[in-house]
Design an enzyme around this catalytic site. Structure first.
Site, PDB file in Angstrom:
ATOM      1  N   SER A  98       0.838  -1.210   0.000  1.00  0.00           N
ATOM      2  CA  SER A  98       0.000   0.000   0.000  1.00  0.00           C
ATOM      3  C   SER A  98       0.865   1.250   0.000  1.00  0.00           C
ATOM      4  O   SER A  98       1.984   1.234   0.524  1.00  0.00           O
ATOM      5  CB  SER A  98      -0.884   0.034   1.255  1.00  0.00           C
ATOM      6  OG  SER A  98      -1.599  -1.156   1.392  1.00  0.00           O
TER       7      SER A  98
HETATM    8  N1  SAH Z   1      -0.414  -4.464   3.895  1.00  0.00           N
HETATM    9  C1  SAH Z   1       0.200  -5.059   2.773  1.00  0.00           C
HETATM   10  C2  SAH Z   1      -0.770  -5.079   1.630  1.00  0.00           C
HETATM   11  C3  SAH Z   1      -0.625  -6.241   0.810  1.00  0.00           C
HETATM   12  S1  SAH Z   1      -1.768  -6.392  -0.519  1.00  0.00           S
HETATM   13  C4  SAH Z   1       1.431  -4.260   2.371  1.00  0.00           C
HETATM   14  O1  SAH Z   1       1.449  -3.044   2.590  1.00  0.00           O
HETATM   15  O2  SAH Z   1       2.379  -4.841   1.829  1.00  0.00           O
HETATM   16  C5  SAH Z   1      -2.965  -7.461   0.152  1.00  0.00           C
HETATM   17  C6  SAH Z   1      -2.514  -8.830   0.545  1.00  0.00           C
HETATM   18  O3  SAH Z   1      -3.674  -9.551   0.953  1.00  0.00           O
HETATM   19  C7  SAH Z   1      -1.896  -9.660  -0.592  1.00  0.00           C
HETATM   20  O4  SAH Z   1      -0.623 -10.079  -0.207  1.00  0.00           O
HETATM   21  C8  SAH Z   1      -2.863 -10.833  -0.746  1.00  0.00           C
HETATM   22  O5  SAH Z   1      -2.220 -12.053  -1.075  1.00  0.00           O
HETATM   23  C9  SAH Z   1      -3.499 -10.893   0.627  1.00  0.00           C
HETATM   24  N2  SAH Z   1      -4.791 -11.586   0.691  1.00  0.00           N
HETATM   25  C10 SAH Z   1      -5.809 -11.560  -0.190  1.00  0.00           C
HETATM   26  N3  SAH Z   1      -6.838 -12.309   0.256  1.00  0.00           N
HETATM   27  C11 SAH Z   1      -6.441 -12.835   1.457  1.00  0.00           C
HETATM   28  C12 SAH Z   1      -7.057 -13.692   2.413  1.00  0.00           C
HETATM   29  N4  SAH Z   1      -8.294 -14.181   2.257  1.00  0.00           N
HETATM   30  N5  SAH Z   1      -6.350 -14.008   3.518  1.00  0.00           N
HETATM   31  C13 SAH Z   1      -5.099 -13.536   3.728  1.00  0.00           C
HETATM   32  N6  SAH Z   1      -4.467 -12.722   2.857  1.00  0.00           N
HETATM   33  C14 SAH Z   1      -5.131 -12.364   1.736  1.00  0.00           C
END
Ligand code: SAH
Length: 214
Positions: free
Chosen positions: A62
């Site tokens: 993000s």
């Molecule tokens: N806060 C993180 C954002 C990552 S993007 C950062 O700043 O790096 C969102 C993440 O959610 C991705 O890595 C994706 O694989 C994960 N995601 C999507 N659906 C999910 C679920 N049901 N359970 C756990 N993680 C999930």
């Protein structure tokens, strides 16, 4: 990245303080975490701008303002037990680890979870439990949580997560309603749920039982 401390100061001034987030603890946490180590080397400099960046597996870290904004509405303190859904790069996890007592973070993509764990171990963050699996159903074993943060977008508030939120607790997450994505703050008081939009958003999808179909 020899001069990353200057880049952090610039980032804090341009994208956090000037946009109205002035909480000293949040700024202190952001100041203490090198952001470039959470992205590929070719994105090192860009990691100090305010753009979401690819982290592999079609996922993104993000933007810094979004991370700071979502953190600020949680009003964290050192007694809080926090559940994070979507570990991704682990950057948001590092902020939470700095401000809360315990962090439980769930990621569905194994490689991302393992990679973030290596980075966060390297930063000596000791209060984080890494879980690989579908975070849309939460993690009952450690419930209830004082705070819940979901960093992937869902078509509805996952019911299991509402159930695992303490009464008086706060949850922050992006929801896609009527094809528009916004970040919502959700509060649970005496069992009653209130939700409020705080900003537009552009997150990847929450894929799981209580999210989008995979
Ligand atoms: N806060 C993180 C954002 C990552 S993007 C950062 O700043 O790096 C969102 C993440 O959610 C991705 O890595 C994706 O694989 C994960 N995601 C999507 N659906 C999910 C679920 N049901 N359970 C756990 N993680 C999930």
């Amino acid at each position: 990245m020899a001069n990353y401390k200057n880049l952090i100061e610039k980032m804090i001034n341009s994208y956090i303080i000037s946009k109205g987030i002035c909480d000293a603890d949040i700024i202190g946490a952001i100041r203490s975490i090198p952001r470039h180590i959470f992205v590929e080397e070719s994105f090192s400099e860009l990691s100090y701008s305010d753009a979401p960046l690819p982290i592999g597996h079609k996922q993104t870290i993000s933007g810094i303002y979004t991370a700071a904004l979502m953190t600020s509405v949680l009003e964290l303190n050192k007694n809080h037990k926090v559940l994070e859904i979507g570990t991704g790069s682990g950057y948001q996890t590092a902020i939470l680890s700095n401000l809360a007592s315990e962090v439980y973070t769930i990621e569905r993509i194994r490689e991302l979870s393992l990679k973030s764990r290596t980075i966060l171990d390297g930063l000596n963050c000791k209060n984080i439990t890494f879980i690989i699996g579908d975070g849309s159903i939460g993690f009952k074993e450690y419930a209830p949580y004082d705070r819940i943060i979901i960093t992937a977008c869902s078509p509805e508030i996952p019911k299991p997560l509402l159930d695992q939120l303490k009464d008086g607790g706060v949850m922050v997450m992006p929801l896609e309603l009527d094809r528009k994505q916004n970040i919502y703050v959700i509060r649970k008081n005496s069992g009653k749920i209130e939700k409020k939009i705080i900003a537009p958003a552009n997150f990847v999808k929450l894929i799981g039982k209580s999210g989008f179909a995979g």
